[in-house]
Design a protein around this motif. Sequence first.
Motif, mmCIF file in Angstrom:
data_model
loop_
_atom_site.group_PDB
_atom_site.id
_atom_site.type_symbol
_atom_site.label_atom_id
_atom_site.label_comp_id
_atom_site.label_asym_id
_atom_site.label_seq_id
_atom_site.Cartn_x
_atom_site.Cartn_y
_atom_site.Cartn_z
ATOM 1 N N VAL A 1 25.082 1.687 26.163
ATOM 2 C CA VAL A 1 26.255 1.650 26.545
ATOM 3 C C VAL A 1 27.358 1.424 25.286
ATOM 4 N N LEU A 2 26.599 0.886 24.171
ATOM 5 C CA LEU A 2 27.239 0.986 22.838
ATOM 6 C C LEU A 2 27.569 2.226 22.376
ATOM 7 N N PHE A 3 26.654 3.088 22.510
ATOM 8 C CA PHE A 3 26.969 4.615 21.926
ATOM 9 C C PHE A 3 28.038 5.476 23.194
ATOM 10 N N SER B 1 29.532 -10.088 33.150
ATOM 11 C CA SER B 1 29.244 -8.549 32.921
ATOM 12 C C SER B 1 30.462 -8.081 32.094
ATOM 13 N N ALA B 2 31.734 -8.672 32.822
ATOM 14 C CA ALA B 2 32.758 -7.822 32.262
ATOM 15 C C ALA B 2 32.979 -8.292 30.578
ATOM 16 N N LEU B 3 32.859 -9.659 30.220
ATOM 17 C CA LEU B 3 32.669 -10.004 28.915
ATOM 18 C C LEU B 3 31.905 -9.148 28.190
ATOM 19 N N TRP B 4 30.681 -9.272 28.495
ATOM 20 C CA TRP B 4 29.467 -8.779 27.631
ATOM 21 C C TRP B 4 29.784 -7.187 27.397
ATOM 22 N N TYR B 5 29.953 -6.500 28.393
ATOM 23 C CA TYR B 5 29.807 -5.169 28.192
ATOM 24 C C TYR B 5 31.170 -4.745 27.644
ATOM 25 N N GLY B 6 32.340 -5.543 28.094
ATOM 26 C CA GLY B 6 33.665 -4.992 27.408
ATOM 27 C C GLY B 6 33.599 -5.223 25.972
ATOM 28 N N PHE B 7 32.745 -6.274 25.532
ATOM 29 C CA PHE B 7 32.545 -6.594 24.092
ATOM 30 C C PHE B 7 31.849 -5.410 23.355
ATOM 31 N N ILE B 8 30.881 -4.997 24.091
ATOM 32 C CA ILE B 8 29.903 -4.042 23.350
ATOM 33 C C ILE B 8 30.747 -2.658 23.388
ATOM 34 N N LEU B 9 31.284 -2.272 24.499
ATOM 35 C CA LEU B 9 32.169 -1.152 24.487
ATOM 36 C C LEU B 9 33.266 -0.897 23.232
ATOM 37 N N TYR B 10 33.763 -2.062 23.304
ATOM 38 C CA TYR B 10 34.805 -2.524 22.358
ATOM 39 C C TYR B 10 34.146 -1.994 20.730
ATOM 40 N N ILE C 1 26.480 -0.568 13.510
ATOM 41 C CA ILE C 1 26.689 -1.500 14.625
ATOM 42 C C ILE C 1 25.411 -1.742 15.575
ATOM 43 N N VAL C 2 24.583 -0.733 15.475
ATOM 44 C CA VAL C 2 23.275 -0.651 16.347
ATOM 45 C C VAL C 2 22.637 -1.624 15.823
ATOM 46 N N GLN C 3 22.301 -1.762 14.744
ATOM 47 C CA GLN C 3 21.284 -2.717 13.764
ATOM 48 C C GLN C 3 21.917 -3.910 13.960
ATOM 49 N N THR C 4 23.199 -4.347 14.014
ATOM 50 C CA THR C 4 23.912 -5.615 14.212
ATOM 51 C C THR C 4 23.485 -5.796 15.603
ATOM 52 N N LEU C 5 23.835 -5.134 16.700
ATOM 53 C CA LEU C 5 23.597 -5.668 17.953
ATOM 54 C C LEU C 5 21.959 -5.700 18.135
#
Length: 202
Positions: A43-45, A151-160, A172-176
Motif C-alpha cells: 500500500v505504501l508503494f 483502518s482509515a487512520l492507518w492506511y490513510g497515514f501509509i498512503l500519505y 520510507i520503506v525502511q522506516t515503515l
Amino acid sequence: MSGWIEYLVEWLSAAPAGVIFLTLGLAAALENIVPPIPADVVVLFGGMLAGQGAANLWLVFAAVWICNVAGALLVYFFGRRYGSSFFDGRWGRLVLKPQQLRQLDDFYRRYGVRVIFVSRFLPMFRAVVPVFAGVARVGFWRTAVPMAAASALWYGFILYLGAAAGRNWQEIVQTLSAAGRWLWLAALALGAGVGWWWWRSR
C-alpha cells in the motif's frame, strides 16, 4: 526489499490504474486472512504511485480502505456464523473450553470496541480479533465502526507517506519496516499475555 516485492514494484509501476486499485485492494483484504502478507509495504508503494500521478490518491485510498474493512468483516461473519458450532465440537473444545468462551464473551461486552480499534494497528491481531468478535456475537455496528475508523487512520497515514515519499522510497520503506518490527514485538508481547490467560483459564 525482498526479490518478490521488487518484482511487484516494477510490475505495478507499468500497470494501468485499474490494476493498481485491484492489487492494493486485494493485498489489504487478504491480510485479514493471511497475516504474513506485507500489505503495508504494498500500500505504501501504491501511495507513491498515486503521488507520481499514476493513479488518483483518493481512489487508491477508497480501494484499500473498503477492501480491508470488507476482508475483516468477512472473517467476522465467518466467526459469527460458524464459531459456536465449531467450539461446541471436539476440536473446538481443544482450542477453547466453555468457561473460556464465557470469559471471552464477557471481555468483548466490556472492551469490544476498544479492542477491535486497537487490534487494527497490530499485526496478527488484525486477523484474529474480528473472528472472535464474531464468535462472541458482538453487534455489527460495534464491530464495523471501530474497525473502519482504525483502518482509515492507518492506511490513510501509509498512503500519505507513500505519496510524499518521492525519491525517498527506500528510506520510507525502511522506516515503515522498523515501525512494523516494533508493532510485531507489541503483538507478540500481547500474544504472550493471551497465551498465559489461555493456560491459566483452562
